[in-house]
Enzyme design. Structure first.
Site, short mmCIF file in Angstrom:
data_model
loop_
_atom_site.label_atom_id
_atom_site.label_comp_id
_atom_site.label_asym_id
_atom_site.label_seq_id
_atom_site.Cartn_x
_atom_site.Cartn_y
_atom_site.Cartn_z
CG ASP A 15 -2.04 -0.95 1.14
OD1 ASP A 15 -2.52 -1.44 2.18
OD2 ASP A 15 -2.48 -1.21 0.00
CG ASP A 69 -7.12 -3.57 -0.85
OD1 ASP A 69 -6.28 -2.77 -1.29
OD2 ASP A 69 -7.10 -4.02 0.32
C1 DX5 Z 1 -6.73 0.54 2.43
C2 DX5 Z 1 -5.69 -0.38 1.83
C3 DX5 Z 1 -6.02 -1.80 2.11
C4 DX5 Z 1 -5.91 -2.13 3.56
C5 DX5 Z 1 -6.33 -3.56 3.71
O1 DX5 Z 1 -6.42 1.83 2.05
O2 DX5 Z 1 -5.65 -0.22 0.44
O3 DX5 Z 1 -5.08 -2.64 1.41
O4 DX5 Z 1 -4.63 -2.02 4.02
O5 DX5 Z 1 -7.45 -3.51 4.47
P1 DX5 Z 1 -7.67 -4.54 5.65
O6 DX5 Z 1 -6.58 -4.30 6.62
O7 DX5 Z 1 -9.01 -4.18 6.15
O8 DX5 Z 1 -7.59 -5.91 5.00
#
Ligand code: DX5
Length: 229
Positions: free
Chosen positions: A34, A189
């Site tokens: 990310d 995601d």
């Molecule tokens: C949110 C990110 C996601 C996040 C994943 O901005 O793009 O990839 O880190 O979300 P969770 O932790 O909820 O799986």
């Protein structure tokens, strides 16, 4: 179509990037980094977080990405650019990632032409290219690019933070997109866990990202297995 579980890595320095890759590299084929610049989303992650100033690039930034290029791992890496101006760092990521995902909502020069340009650049370097859509963005914006994209990422949370609740209504968008893109890679995601994984899979997506559920679990291998079931 094979379903892939893709752990997402939302961290502030390269040491944590490496730790998080090592923690899953035996269990998955892909990880997602990310990349947040503090402008497109109100959060900064590596490498933006280690270079002073907002949404900055330059030598220090390139040095950081070179660390990723040197990292030896069996997993493939996709860079999810949650940045205001992805064109300014796209070439850097072409050197270090296997697939790059840009946001339709980011400031890409003359949007459609700019996206086509990024697709061409990725293909020339034999890298993957994906387009991410925020929850509120209609999937119709992606139709002009479907035959050239390696994936469409449907955000099931507002980008910026892990640990949010999955927006179930985005799964209807996934079902509709699957109808017009039967062979495409549709990725989700945000907020995926063992409780909603079945309905996520039923929506027809085949690439499933998870960060919090995997990395906050007591046993990462078990958590990945749970989502793969
Ligand atoms: C949110 C990110 C996601 C996040 C994943 O901005 O793009 O990839 O880190 O979300 P969770 O932790 O909820 O799986």
């Amino acid at each position: 179509m094979k379903t892939e579980i893709i752990p997402t890595i939302l961290v502030n320095n390269f040491k944590q990037v490496e730790e998080n890759i090592r923690a899953v590299e035996k269990y998955v084929n892909w990880v997602q980094l990310d990349i947040m610049d503090g402008v497109f989303v109100n959060n900064e992650t590596w490498p933006h977080s280690v270079v002073p100033g907002k949404a900055k690039r330059g030598e220090k930034y390139s040095q950081e990405i070179k660390k990723l290029k040197k990292l030896k791992t069996r997993v493939k890496i996709e860079a999810h650019l949650m940045v205001e101006k992805p064109e300014e760092e796209f070439d850097e990521w072409l050197k270090a990632a296997d697939r790059i995902i840009v946001h339709f909502e980011s400031k890409i020069t003359s949007r459609e032409l700019g996206i086509r340009e990024l697709i061409k650049k990725a293909k020339n370097k034999k890298k993957g290219i994906g387009l991410a859509l925020n929850p509120e963005t209609h999937y119709a914006v992606a139709t002009p690019f479907l035959k050239d994209l390696d994936l469409i990422l449907l955000m099931t949370v507002q980008p910026g933070w892990g640990g949010q609740e999955l927006k179930s209504w985005v799964l209807e968008k996934a079902e509709a997109l699957r109808k017009i893109w039967p062979k495409g890679n549709i990725e989700v995601d945000g907020g995926v866990n063992n409780e909603n994984i079945d309905k996520v899979k039923k929506s027809g997506v085949n690439l499933i990202c998870a960060g919090t559920y995997i990395y906050r679990s007591k046993n990462i291998e078990e958590a990945v297995k749970e989502l793969k079931l």
